[in-house]
Design a protein around this motif. Sequence first.
Motif, PDB file in Angstrom:
ATOM      1  N   ARG A   1       0.716  -1.461  -0.228  1.00 19.97           N
ATOM      2  CA  ARG A   1      -0.103  -0.229  -0.015  1.00 19.97           C
ATOM      3  C   ARG A   1       0.407   1.057  -0.051  1.00 19.97           C
ATOM      4  NH1 ARG A   1      -5.339   1.306   4.432  1.00 19.97           N
ATOM      5  NH2 ARG A   1      -5.866   3.442   3.469  1.00 19.97           N
ATOM      6  N   TYR A   2       1.538   1.689   0.817  1.00 14.83           N
ATOM      7  CA  TYR A   2       2.613   2.186   1.226  1.00 14.83           C
ATOM      8  C   TYR A   2       3.792   2.684  -0.003  1.00 14.83           C
ATOM      9  CZ  TYR A   2      -0.273   2.858   4.437  1.00 14.83           C
ATOM     10  OH  TYR A   2      -1.691   3.281   5.126  1.00 14.83           O
ATOM     11  N   GLY A   3       4.713   1.433   0.141  1.00 19.56           N
ATOM     12  CA  GLY A   3       5.770   1.376  -0.926  1.00 19.56           C
ATOM     13  C   GLY A   3       7.040   1.439  -0.035  1.00 19.56           C
ATOM     14  N   ASN A   4       7.989   0.785  -0.479  1.00 22.07           N
ATOM     15  CA  ASN A   4       9.533   1.193  -0.269  1.00 22.07           C
ATOM     16  C   ASN A   4       9.752   1.870   0.273  1.00 22.07           C
ATOM     17  OD1 ASN A   4      10.537  -1.665  -0.914  1.00 22.07           O
ATOM     18  ND2 ASN A   4      10.350  -0.713  -3.294  1.00 22.07           N
ATOM     19  N   THR A   5      10.969   1.978   1.164  1.00 25.70           N
ATOM     20  CA  THR A   5      11.729   3.363   1.531  1.00 25.70           C
ATOM     21  C   THR A   5      11.849   4.485   0.583  1.00 25.70           C
ATOM     22  OG1 THR A   5      12.609   1.463   2.846  1.00 25.70           O
ATOM     23  CG2 THR A   5      13.260   3.781   3.647  1.00 25.70           C
ATOM     24  N   ARG A   6      12.165   3.865  -0.503  1.00 28.35           N
ATOM     25  CA  ARG A   6      12.370   4.969  -1.360  1.00 28.35           C
ATOM     26  C   ARG A   6      11.192   5.723  -1.621  1.00 28.35           C
ATOM     27  NH1 ARG A   6      14.828   2.200  -5.129  1.00 28.35           N
ATOM     28  NH2 ARG A   6      17.349   3.574  -5.107  1.00 28.35           N
ATOM     29  N   ASP A   7      10.014   5.185  -1.905  1.00 25.32           N
ATOM     30  CA  ASP A   7       8.799   5.808  -2.017  1.00 25.32           C
ATOM     31  C   ASP A   7       8.792   7.263  -0.788  1.00 25.32           C
ATOM     32  OD1 ASP A   7       8.491   4.262  -4.076  1.00 25.32           O
ATOM     33  OD2 ASP A   7       8.009   2.660  -3.334  1.00 25.32           O
ATOM     34  N   LEU A   8       9.082   6.892   0.201  1.00 23.95           N
ATOM     35  CA  LEU A   8       8.401   7.284   1.696  1.00 23.95           C
ATOM     36  C   LEU A   8       9.530   7.833   1.408  1.00 23.95           C
ATOM     37  CD1 LEU A   8       7.578   4.441   3.932  1.00 23.95           C
ATOM     38  CD2 LEU A   8       5.498   5.938   2.905  1.00 23.95           C
ATOM     39  N   CYS A   9      10.138   8.541   1.088  1.00 22.77           N
ATOM     40  CA  CYS A   9      11.527   9.816   1.350  1.00 22.77           C
ATOM     41  C   CYS A   9      11.018  10.805   0.468  1.00 22.77           C
ATOM     42  CB  CYS A   9      12.610   8.976   1.063  1.00 22.77           C
ATOM     43  SG  CYS A   9      14.190  10.375   1.342  1.00 22.77           S
ATOM     44  N   LEU A  10      11.117  12.346   0.854  1.00 20.46           N
ATOM     45  CA  LEU A  10      10.477  13.340  -0.139  1.00 20.46           C
ATOM     46  C   LEU A  10      12.586  13.690  -0.294  1.00 20.46           C
ATOM     47  CD1 LEU A  10       7.864  15.048   0.993  1.00 20.46           C
ATOM     48  CD2 LEU A  10       7.921  13.644  -0.603  1.00 20.46           C
ATOM     49  N   GLY A  11      12.917  14.333   0.592  1.00 19.52           N
ATOM     50  CA  GLY A  11      14.434  14.516   0.128  1.00 19.52           C
ATOM     51  C   GLY A  11      15.176  14.330   1.383  1.00 19.52           C
ATOM     52  N   ILE A  12      16.990  14.067   1.205  1.00 18.00           N
ATOM     53  CA  ILE A  12      18.386  13.877   1.691  1.00 18.00           C
ATOM     54  C   ILE A  12      19.178  14.944   2.160  1.00 18.00           C
ATOM     55  CG2 ILE A  12      17.799  11.473   1.050  1.00 18.00           C
ATOM     56  CD1 ILE A  12      20.074  11.479  -0.577  1.00 18.00           C
ATOM     57  N   GLU A  13      19.578  14.917   2.941  1.00 14.71           N
ATOM     58  CA  GLU A  13      20.797  15.209   3.170  1.00 14.71           C
ATOM     59  C   GLU A  13      21.982  14.426   3.487  1.00 14.71           C
ATOM     60  OE1 GLU A  13      22.347  18.630   6.474  1.00 14.71           O
ATOM     61  OE2 GLU A  13      22.867  16.520   7.427  1.00 14.71           O
ATOM     62  N   ALA A  14      23.314  14.279   2.605  1.00 12.71           N
ATOM     63  CA  ALA A  14      24.234  13.435   2.198  1.00 12.71           C
ATOM     64  C   ALA A  14      25.217  14.043   2.086  1.00 12.71           C
ATOM     65  CB  ALA A  14      23.607  11.966   1.333  1.00 12.71           C
ATOM     66  N   VAL A  15      26.249  13.582   2.078  1.00 11.89           N
ATOM     67  CA  VAL A  15      27.897  13.867   2.534  1.00 11.89           C
ATOM     68  C   VAL A  15      28.512  12.748   1.618  1.00 11.89           C
ATOM     69  CG1 VAL A  15      30.307  14.163   3.899  1.00 11.89           C
ATOM     70  CG2 VAL A  15      27.276  14.626   4.760  1.00 11.89           C
ATOM     71  N   LEU A  16      28.803  13.408  -0.033  1.00 11.18           N
ATOM     72  CA  LEU A  16      29.975  12.814  -0.943  1.00 11.18           C
ATOM     73  C   LEU A  16      31.631  12.481  -0.564  1.00 11.18           C
ATOM     74  CD1 LEU A  16      28.573  14.418  -4.051  1.00 11.18           C
ATOM     75  CD2 LEU A  16      27.465  12.202  -2.187  1.00 11.18           C
ATOM     76  N   PRO A  17      31.776  11.300  -0.930  1.00 11.19           N
ATOM     77  CA  PRO A  17      33.004  11.141  -0.551  1.00 11.19           C
ATOM     78  C   PRO A  17      34.427  12.127  -0.073  1.00 11.19           C
ATOM     79  CG  PRO A  17      32.903   9.400  -2.436  1.00 11.19           C
ATOM     80  CD  PRO A  17      31.415  10.145  -2.131  1.00 11.19           C
ATOM     81  N   ASP A  18      34.070  13.109  -0.725  1.00 10.94           N
ATOM     82  CA  ASP A  18      35.070  14.085  -0.607  1.00 10.94           C
ATOM     83  C   ASP A  18      35.238  15.073   0.605  1.00 10.94           C
ATOM     84  OD1 ASP A  18      33.217  16.287  -1.804  1.00 10.94           O
ATOM     85  OD2 ASP A  18      33.746  16.087  -3.124  1.00 10.94           O
ATOM     86  N   GLY A  19      33.514  14.567   0.891  1.00  8.32           N
ATOM     87  CA  GLY A  19      32.986  15.859   1.788  1.00  8.32           C
ATOM     88  C   GLY A  19      32.059  16.537   1.373  1.00  8.32           C
ATOM     89  N   SER A  20      32.230  17.007   0.506  1.00 10.21           N
ATOM     90  CA  SER A  20      31.242  17.335   0.107  1.00 10.21           C
ATOM     91  C   SER A  20      29.334  17.086   0.328  1.00 10.21           C
ATOM     92  CB  SER A  20      30.735  18.273  -1.293  1.00 10.21           C
ATOM     93  OG  SER A  20      30.944  17.059  -1.752  1.00 10.21           O
ATOM     94  N   ILE A  21      28.662  19.036   0.737  1.00 15.18           N
ATOM     95  CA  ILE A  21      27.248  18.148   1.477  1.00 15.18           C
ATOM     96  C   ILE A  21      26.336  18.203   0.115  1.00 15.18           C
ATOM     97  CG2 ILE A  21      25.990  18.570   3.635  1.00 15.18           C
ATOM     98  CD1 ILE A  21      28.327  19.243   5.638  1.00 15.18           C
ATOM     99  N   HIS A  22      25.676  16.888   0.612  1.00 14.74           N
ATOM    100  CA  HIS A  22      24.330  17.875  -0.706  1.00 14.74           C
ATOM    101  C   HIS A  22      23.242  17.927   0.349  1.00 14.74           C
ATOM    102  CE1 HIS A  22      21.223  17.406  -3.004  1.00 14.74           C
ATOM    103  NE2 HIS A  22      20.983  15.651  -3.098  1.00 14.74           N
ATOM    104  N   HIS A  23      22.552  18.577   0.040  1.00 13.85           N
ATOM    105  CA  HIS A  23      22.011  20.124   0.959  1.00 13.85           C
ATOM    106  C   HIS A  23      20.005  19.743   0.565  1.00 13.85           C
ATOM    107  CE1 HIS A  23      24.553  21.362   3.826  1.00 13.85           C
ATOM    108  NE2 HIS A  23      25.278  21.966   3.344  1.00 13.85           N
ATOM    109  N   GLY A  24      19.752  18.554   0.562  1.00  8.99           N
ATOM    110  CA  GLY A  24      18.697  17.280  -0.371  1.00  8.99           C
ATOM    111  C   GLY A  24      17.015  18.136   0.443  1.00  8.99           C
ATOM    112  N   LEU A  25      17.024  18.762   1.782  1.00  7.83           N
ATOM    113  CA  LEU A  25      16.508  18.738   2.833  1.00  7.83           C
ATOM    114  C   LEU A  25      14.900  19.224   2.097  1.00  7.83           C
ATOM    115  CD1 LEU A  25      17.826  18.101   6.341  1.00  7.83           C
ATOM    116  CD2 LEU A  25      16.892  16.224   4.515  1.00  7.83           C
TER     117      LEU A  25
END
Length: 469
Positions: A157-181
């Motif tokens: 009915r509700y989907g996988n975790t991907r379907d329940l996520c609208l945005g993320i904050e993440a750090v890439l290997p070089d240390g850069s921060i993706h501000h996607g919230l």
Amino acid sequence: MLNPANDAFLADLNAALPGVADPVPPSYLEEPRGMMQGIGGVLARPRTVEEVSVILQKCTAAKVGVVPYGGGTGLVGGQILDQGAAPLILSLERMKSLRHVDPVGNTLTVEAGMTLAEVQAAADQVGRMFPLSLASEGSCRIGGNLATNAGGVQVLRYGNTRDLCLGIEAVLPDGSIHHGLKRLRKDNTGYDLRNLLVGSEGSLGVITAAVLKMVAKPAELATCFAVVRDPSAAAELLSRMQTALDGLVSAFELVHGTGFDFLSETMPEIRVPFADRPEWMVLAEIGGGVGSGLEHRMMAVLETALEDGLIEDVVVAQSAAQRDEFWTVRETIPEANKRVGAISSHDISIPLDRLPEFIDAGIAALKPFGPVRLNSFGHLGDGNLHYNVFPPKGEAKADWMHLKREIMTLIHDLVAEFDGSISAEHGVGRLKAEDLERYGDPVKLAVMGQLKRALDPLGIMNPGAVLRG
């Protein structure tokens, strides 16, 4: 070649971030089923996304591998590195802040270290529900759920975790921060980094926070445990329920009698709903609003199914306590499996219209292996089966383990014939990386390799997970 996270690296990290790193305790190197023994040189437990950034910058500069660690509940070895240079184990367990709650827009902004149960509780406090539901929800962390795109019992009915996520904050290997919230349901501004990083199992970066969807809590629930003629009848019952109940079926679990046998053998205190052990059963749950009359409508479907011979017996939960008993049965079957000890376990998905045929084909294909026991159970509503093979009753698992690779190959070959997937909800990790090479689409694998090299050119992120090279 990567370098080990040694004492000098530990000292350098603590000089930059006092108190963030320690030698690795043994508990962070254990795989839940004892299938792998991990190695690790340093345990880092950052408190902020900025600290995660510094850690990854340090690891890139020193060419030290990073193994992201959630709750340690993964079943494909994604959180365990068992060979090579000792890595840094990166746990976000200190990052547990609830950053924002929006009951109007139905969103939660959470840090990756919150357990799934804590996320569920945060939604419940504002009269909402976060519908991801797993047996390990008290210990698994939402960052790990996102990294593996976890499934569970309510995907139908509700989907996988991907379907329940609208945005993320993440750090890439070089240390850069993706501000996607961003708390947006529409955002067509180019490539979707959220969906690239969700499900990447920490091989491209580290998810540190996420915006999650909440849904309205069902005011009424109707739950039943039914004995079905066979898996084909179970699939027909699902179709009838979905049609008659306006798509409100939230869970539809297939349960095999072998699961009841294992409960009887290992946890006899667990109450099962039928005195005589059935061969095939389904556990179904429907949720709706006030006055939806769900139980009455469900009973009408069940009565017709009884008349048509699809089901042979049924018990409808008469209280919340009985509903909990039903779900306890389903949720303890994996623990019973663990106690019995599988020769080979398979987390697979099959197109729903071919799933009954696959089950029969698998039973036939296993006959040459002798009196092995099959426990085929799982999320029938979304085509996800846990198709696990066990030694005969009374015989030791160790005496059959020489057949593990042969059995796994046989089952996965059959999955490929049925146009299914060798990993439905557990991910690839390290245990299935070789299988991904064998069964994966060559173009997809080539693109995955290109993405890995572009984002993680040194190969420091979860080395050997998902992609071996």
